[in-house]
Design an enzyme around this catalytic site. Structure first.
Site, PDB file in Angstrom:
ATOM      1  N   GLU A  97      23.182  41.388  45.666  1.00 34.98           N
ATOM      2  CA  GLU A  97      23.328  40.017  46.132  1.00 34.98           C
ATOM      3  C   GLU A  97      24.547  39.347  45.499  1.00 34.98           C
ATOM      4  O   GLU A  97      24.854  39.580  44.328  1.00 34.98           O
ATOM      5  CB  GLU A  97      22.064  39.211  45.813  1.00 34.98           C
ATOM      6  CG  GLU A  97      20.895  39.662  46.664  1.00 34.98           C
ATOM      7  CD  GLU A  97      19.600  38.930  46.355  1.00 34.98           C
ATOM      8  OE1 GLU A  97      18.750  38.891  47.248  1.00 34.98           O
ATOM      9  OE2 GLU A  97      19.438  38.406  45.244  1.00 34.98           O
ATOM     10  N   CYS A 110      29.597  33.893  42.921  1.00 34.95           N
ATOM     11  CA  CYS A 110      28.826  34.518  41.848  1.00 34.95           C
ATOM     12  C   CYS A 110      28.605  35.980  42.245  1.00 34.95           C
ATOM     13  O   CYS A 110      27.966  36.270  43.256  1.00 34.95           O
ATOM     14  CB  CYS A 110      27.503  33.775  41.670  1.00 34.95           C
ATOM     15  SG  CYS A 110      26.459  34.483  40.385  1.00 34.95           S
ATOM     16  N   CYS A 117      19.696  45.699  36.397  1.00 39.43           N
ATOM     17  CA  CYS A 117      20.224  45.422  35.065  1.00 39.43           C
ATOM     18  C   CYS A 117      19.334  46.110  34.044  1.00 39.43           C
ATOM     19  O   CYS A 117      18.114  46.167  34.208  1.00 39.43           O
ATOM     20  CB  CYS A 117      20.244  43.917  34.809  1.00 39.43           C
ATOM     21  SG  CYS A 117      21.025  43.450  33.246  1.00 39.43           S
ATOM     22  N   CYS A 121      15.984  40.957  29.967  1.00 35.35           N
ATOM     23  CA  CYS A 121      15.697  39.660  29.342  1.00 35.35           C
ATOM     24  C   CYS A 121      14.367  39.144  29.905  1.00 35.35           C
ATOM     25  O   CYS A 121      14.080  39.298  31.094  1.00 35.35           O
ATOM     26  CB  CYS A 121      16.837  38.673  29.622  1.00 35.35           C
ATOM     27  SG  CYS A 121      18.387  39.222  28.869  1.00 35.35           S
ATOM     28  N   CYS A 124      14.211  36.909  33.162  1.00 33.29           N
ATOM     29  CA  CYS A 124      15.146  37.169  34.269  1.00 33.29           C
ATOM     30  C   CYS A 124      14.544  38.151  35.268  1.00 33.29           C
ATOM     31  O   CYS A 124      14.104  39.238  34.905  1.00 33.29           O
ATOM     32  CB  CYS A 124      16.461  37.708  33.732  1.00 33.29           C
ATOM     33  SG  CYS A 124      17.663  38.068  35.032  1.00 33.29           S
ATOM     34  N   GLY A 166      23.244  42.171  36.966  1.00 33.76           N
ATOM     35  CA  GLY A 166      23.899  43.111  36.065  1.00 33.76           C
ATOM     36  C   GLY A 166      24.527  42.488  34.838  1.00 33.76           C
ATOM     37  O   GLY A 166      24.710  41.272  34.749  1.00 33.76           O
ATOM     38  N   GLU A 167      24.836  43.357  33.883  1.00 35.03           N
ATOM     39  CA  GLU A 167      25.491  42.956  32.640  1.00 35.03           C
ATOM     40  C   GLU A 167      26.914  43.511  32.694  1.00 35.03           C
ATOM     41  O   GLU A 167      27.117  44.722  32.572  1.00 35.03           O
ATOM     42  CB  GLU A 167      24.689  43.524  31.454  1.00 35.03           C
ATOM     43  CG  GLU A 167      25.400  43.530  30.124  1.00 35.03           C
ATOM     44  CD  GLU A 167      25.994  42.184  29.713  1.00 35.03           C
ATOM     45  OE1 GLU A 167      25.293  41.166  29.771  1.00 35.03           O
ATOM     46  OE2 GLU A 167      27.176  42.156  29.340  1.00 35.03           O
ATOM     47  N   SER A 198      30.073  36.563  32.016  1.00 31.00           N
ATOM     48  CA  SER A 198      28.895  36.161  31.243  1.00 31.00           C
ATOM     49  C   SER A 198      28.210  37.399  30.685  1.00 31.00           C
ATOM     50  O   SER A 198      27.928  38.343  31.409  1.00 31.00           O
ATOM     51  CB  SER A 198      27.932  35.382  32.149  1.00 31.00           C
ATOM     52  OG  SER A 198      26.766  35.022  31.436  1.00 31.00           O
ATOM     53  N   SER A 221      25.299  34.549  26.775  1.00 31.71           N
ATOM     54  CA  SER A 221      23.905  34.165  27.033  1.00 31.71           C
ATOM     55  C   SER A 221      23.162  34.188  25.703  1.00 31.71           C
ATOM     56  O   SER A 221      22.717  35.234  25.255  1.00 31.71           O
ATOM     57  CB  SER A 221      23.273  35.139  28.032  1.00 31.71           C
ATOM     58  OG  SER A 221      23.809  34.919  29.313  1.00 31.71           O
ATOM     59  N   LEU A 222      23.052  33.024  25.074  1.00 30.80           N
ATOM     60  CA  LEU A 222      22.491  32.978  23.712  1.00 30.80           C
ATOM     61  C   LEU A 222      20.971  32.747  23.730  1.00 30.80           C
ATOM     62  O   LEU A 222      20.214  33.543  23.178  1.00 30.80           O
ATOM     63  CB  LEU A 222      23.208  31.890  22.901  1.00 30.80           C
ATOM     64  CG  LEU A 222      22.980  31.939  21.399  1.00 30.80           C
ATOM     65  CD1 LEU A 222      23.477  33.235  20.793  1.00 30.80           C
ATOM     66  CD2 LEU A 222      23.627  30.744  20.706  1.00 30.80           C
ATOM     67  N   HIS A 223      20.547  31.666  24.323  1.00 31.01           N
ATOM     68  CA  HIS A 223      19.125  31.376  24.596  1.00 31.01           C
ATOM     69  C   HIS A 223      18.236  31.091  23.386  1.00 31.01           C
ATOM     70  O   HIS A 223      17.093  30.676  23.574  1.00 31.01           O
ATOM     71  CB  HIS A 223      18.470  32.502  25.407  1.00 31.01           C
ATOM     72  CG  HIS A 223      19.230  32.926  26.613  1.00 31.01           C
ATOM     73  ND1 HIS A 223      19.812  32.026  27.478  1.00 31.01           N
ATOM     74  CD2 HIS A 223      19.524  34.156  27.109  1.00 31.01           C
ATOM     75  CE1 HIS A 223      20.412  32.685  28.461  1.00 31.01           C
ATOM     76  NE2 HIS A 223      20.265  33.977  28.247  1.00 31.01           N
ATOM     77  N   ASN A 297      14.701  28.703  35.902  1.00 30.61           N
ATOM     78  CA  ASN A 297      14.306  28.797  37.300  1.00 30.61           C
ATOM     79  C   ASN A 297      13.072  29.686  37.323  1.00 30.61           C
ATOM     80  O   ASN A 297      13.165  30.884  37.110  1.00 30.61           O
ATOM     81  CB  ASN A 297      15.442  29.402  38.129  1.00 30.61           C
ATOM     82  CG  ASN A 297      16.634  28.468  38.186  1.00 30.61           C
ATOM     83  OD1 ASN A 297      16.500  27.294  38.509  1.00 30.61           O
ATOM     84  ND2 ASN A 297      17.802  28.983  37.830  1.00 30.61           N
ATOM     85  N   CYS A 340      20.165  31.128  39.187  1.00 28.03           N
ATOM     86  CA  CYS A 340      20.321  32.044  38.052  1.00 28.03           C
ATOM     87  C   CYS A 340      19.043  32.811  37.785  1.00 28.03           C
ATOM     88  O   CYS A 340      17.963  32.222  37.708  1.00 28.03           O
ATOM     89  CB  CYS A 340      20.651  31.263  36.782  1.00 28.03           C
ATOM     90  SG  CYS A 340      22.179  30.381  36.884  1.00 28.03           S
TER      91      CYS A 340
HETATM   92  N1  SAH Z   1      23.877  39.754  32.224  1.00 23.25           N
HETATM   93  C1  SAH Z   1      24.786  38.652  32.107  1.00 23.25           C
HETATM   94  C2  SAH Z   1      25.129  38.081  33.447  1.00 23.25           C
HETATM   95  C3  SAH Z   1      23.972  37.359  34.133  1.00 23.25           C
HETATM   96  S1  SAH Z   1      24.420  35.724  34.141  1.00 23.25           S
HETATM   97  C4  SAH Z   1      24.219  37.625  31.152  1.00 23.25           C
HETATM   98  O1  SAH Z   1      23.061  37.743  30.782  1.00 23.25           O
HETATM   99  O2  SAH Z   1      24.942  36.738  30.717  1.00 23.25           O
HETATM  100  C5  SAH Z   1      23.046  34.933  34.608  1.00 23.25           C
HETATM  101  C6  SAH Z   1      22.676  33.799  33.667  1.00 23.25           C
HETATM  102  O3  SAH Z   1      21.456  33.281  34.162  1.00 23.25           O
HETATM  103  C7  SAH Z   1      22.425  34.297  32.256  1.00 23.25           C
HETATM  104  O4  SAH Z   1      22.767  33.337  31.299  1.00 23.25           O
HETATM  105  C8  SAH Z   1      20.940  34.477  32.303  1.00 23.25           C
HETATM  106  O5  SAH Z   1      20.371  34.476  31.029  1.00 23.25           O
HETATM  107  C9  SAH Z   1      20.505  33.308  33.136  1.00 23.25           C
HETATM  108  N2  SAH Z   1      19.160  33.488  33.694  1.00 23.25           N
HETATM  109  C10 SAH Z   1      18.488  34.633  33.875  1.00 23.25           C
HETATM  110  N3  SAH Z   1      17.265  34.390  34.369  1.00 23.25           N
HETATM  111  C11 SAH Z   1      17.166  33.055  34.523  1.00 23.25           C
HETATM  112  C12 SAH Z   1      16.146  32.194  35.018  1.00 23.25           C
HETATM  113  N4  SAH Z   1      14.994  32.672  35.472  1.00 23.25           N
HETATM  114  N5  SAH Z   1      16.391  30.876  35.016  1.00 23.25           N
HETATM  115  C13 SAH Z   1      17.579  30.394  34.598  1.00 23.25           C
HETATM  116  N6  SAH Z   1      18.568  31.153  34.146  1.00 23.25           N
HETATM  117  C14 SAH Z   1      18.368  32.470  34.096  1.00 23.25           C
END
Ligand code: SAH
Length: 363
Positions: A97, A110, A117, A121, A124, A166-167, A198, A221-223, A297, A340
Site C-alpha cells: 500500500e 507515503c 515488516c 512494534c 502497529c 516496512g522498516e 522514518s 520512532s521513539l515512542h 490509530n 499510520c
Molecule cells: N518502520 C518505520 C516506518 C514506519 S513509519 C518506523 O517505525 O519509523 C510509521 C509511523 O507510524 C511510525 O512512527 C510508527 O511507529 C507509527 N505507527 C505505527 N502504528 C501506529 C498506530 N497504530 N497509530 C499511530 N501511529 C502508528
C-alpha cells in the site's frame, strides 16, 4: 514467462549510470540510457514501445533483451479528508500500500519499503504481518511513478515519507538506491530534502546513513523515554537502547536549520503520563529535535487505546514548556485505514494469531 525472460534485466531497477552502461554494452551511445531513464521516470512510460524518440530497432531490441516492470494499481480508495490509499500489485503477485496525503501543507506520498515488516512494534498493524520480503529499488520508485501518474502530479512538487509498510533501514541498499533514482534530475528530481526516512532505530544502518553523500530527513520512532517502556513497545529496543539511539542522533550530521523528528505514538495509560513527557523533554534537551506526537490509530487486534485530546494536549504542553518544538500529527485517512500503522494487506498473513489482526482492505 519463460525461464529466459526471468533473467532479463529490468530497466526500472537501473540507476541512470547503470542504464547508460547497459546501453553502451548493447553497442549504443550512452545518451540513449539517459533518454530511456527520462521516459520511465520523468514521463511515466511503462512500455518501451512508447519511447518514440528511440529508433524502432532499438525499441525492439530493448523489448527483447530487457523488461520494464511497473506495479499495477489493484485498488484505489479516497478518504473523506482527501487522503487516498493505493493498493499496488507487484510482479510476483504480492501487494503493498502507498498513500497520498494532500495539503499538509505540501503534497505527500507515503511509500512502503518492504512487504510487511519484521519489527513487530506492539501497536502497529503492519508489524502483525511479519516480513514477507524486501522491496526492490524499482518497486519503491515504482510506487512513486504509479501515484504521480494516477494523480496527474508528475509536474507538481511533492514530498515523500518512507512511512508506509516496512522498516527502510532494514532494506538499506534498495532504499538508498531508490532515493538516488528519485533524486535524478532526468527523472522525477525529488531532492533528498523533500524526503523523510522514518526508522525504529536500527543503529548500524543509522550510522551508515550518517555518511551518505545525499541524505534524506530523519525521523526516529521513539515512542517511550525509557528502555523499560520502549522495550515493551518496540522489540528492537532490546538490541539498540534509547541512550544509544539518542547518542547516534547527536552525532548525526544535520544540514543547517534541519532537525531530527522524533515520532511518539501516544497510547492511553501506557506512555502518555506527565512523567513520561518530562523524561522525554530531558532526553531530547540536547538533540536538534522536534517531536511529532501521534495519537494512536486504534484497530482491531491492537491492544491499546487512543488517549483523550486533553491527555494529548497536556503531554504536548509539557514538551513545549520545556522548550521543544512539538506538533500533533493529524490523523488522515482513518476511515479507509490509510493512517499510520494501519497499512496491512490481506491474504499475506501466515499464523492464526496474525489473522486476528486482519483488517480487510476497503472495509
Ligand atoms: N518502520 C518505520 C516506518 C514506519 S513509519 C518506523 O517505525 O519509523 C510509521 C509511523 O507510524 C511510525 O512512527 C510508527 O511507529 C507509527 N505507527 C505505527 N502504528 C501506529 C498506530 N497504530 N497509530 C499511530 N501511529 C502508528
Amino acid at each position: 514467462m519463460s525461464g529466459n525472460e526471468e533473467r532479463r534485466p529490468d530497466l526500472a531497477e537501473l540507476e541512470r549510470p547503470a542504464l547508460e552502461a547497459a546501453l553502451v554494452e548493447c553497442g549504443q551511445d550512452a545518451f540513449r540510457g539517459g533518454q530511456i531513464f527520462r521516459w520511465i521516470h520523468r514521463r511515466g512510460v511503462t512500455d518501451v514501445g512508447a519511447m518514440t524518440d528511440l529508433p524502432l530497432d532499438l525499441r525492439r531490441r530493448l523489448a527483447a533483451e530487457f523488461v520494464l516492470t511497473t506495479p499495477t494499481l489493484a485498488h484505489r480508495e479516497k478518504s473523506s479528508d482527501g487522503t487516498e490509499k493505493f493498493l499496488l500489485r507487484l510482479a510476483d503477485g504480492r501487494q503493498i500500500e502507498s498513500v497520498f496525503i494532500p495539503d499538509t501543507p505540501s503534497m505527500t506520498f507515503c511509500i512502503s519499503t518492504q512487504v510487511g515488516c519484521a519489527m513487530a512494534c506492539a501497536f502497529c498493524l503492519t508489524g502483525k504481518m511479519g516480513l514477507a520480503r524486501n522491496l526492490t529499488a524499482g518497486e519503491i520508485v515504482g510506487q512513486v511513478r504509479v501515484l504521480a501518474a494516477a494523480l496527474a502530479m508528475r509536474d507538481t512538487p511533492f514530498n515523500i515519507v518512507l512511512m508506509g509498510m516496512g522498516e527502510p533501514l532494514h532494506n538499506y541498499d534498495e532504499t538508498m538506491k531508490a532515493l538516488r533514482i528519485l533524486a535524478d534530475p532526468y527523472g522525477l528530481a525529488v531532492p533528498p530534502r523533500r524526503v523523510t526516512l522514518s526508522t525504529v532505530g536500527l543503529l548500524p544502518a543509522l550510522e551508515r546513513l550518517a555518511s551518505e553523500p545525499v541524505m534524506p530527513n530523519l525521523a526516529i520512532s521513539l515512542h517511550a523515554p525509557t528502555d523499560r517502556l520502549r522495550g515493551e513497545l518496540v522489540p528492537l529496543n532490546k538490541k539498540y537502547g534509547v541512550a544509544e539511539i539518542i547518542a547516534a542522533c547527536q552525532r548525526f550530521p544535520l544540514q543547517k536549520r534541519r532537525r531530527i523528528t522524533f515520532e511518539y505514538v501516544l497510547l492511553a495509560g501506557v506512555n502518555d503520563s506527565p512523567q513520561d513527557a518530562r523524561l522525554l523533554a530531558k532526553l531530547l534537551a540536547r538533540v536538534k529535535s522536534k517531536v511529532n506526537l501521534i495519537p494512536l490509530n486504534a484497530a482491531p487486534g491492537i491492544p491499546f487505546e487512543r488517549p483523550s485530546d486533553e491527555a494529548v494536549n497536556r503531554f504536548a504542553k509539557i514538551l513545549a514548556d520545556a522548550g521543544l518544538i512539538v506538533s500533533v500529527r493529524k490523523s488522515r485517512g482513518r476511515d479507509i485505514r490509510a493512517a499510520c500503522g494501519q497499512l496491512i494487506v490481506e491474504g499475506q498473513k501466515k499464523s492464526a494469531a496474525q489473522q486476528l489482526a486482519v483488517v480487510a482492505f476497503g472495509d
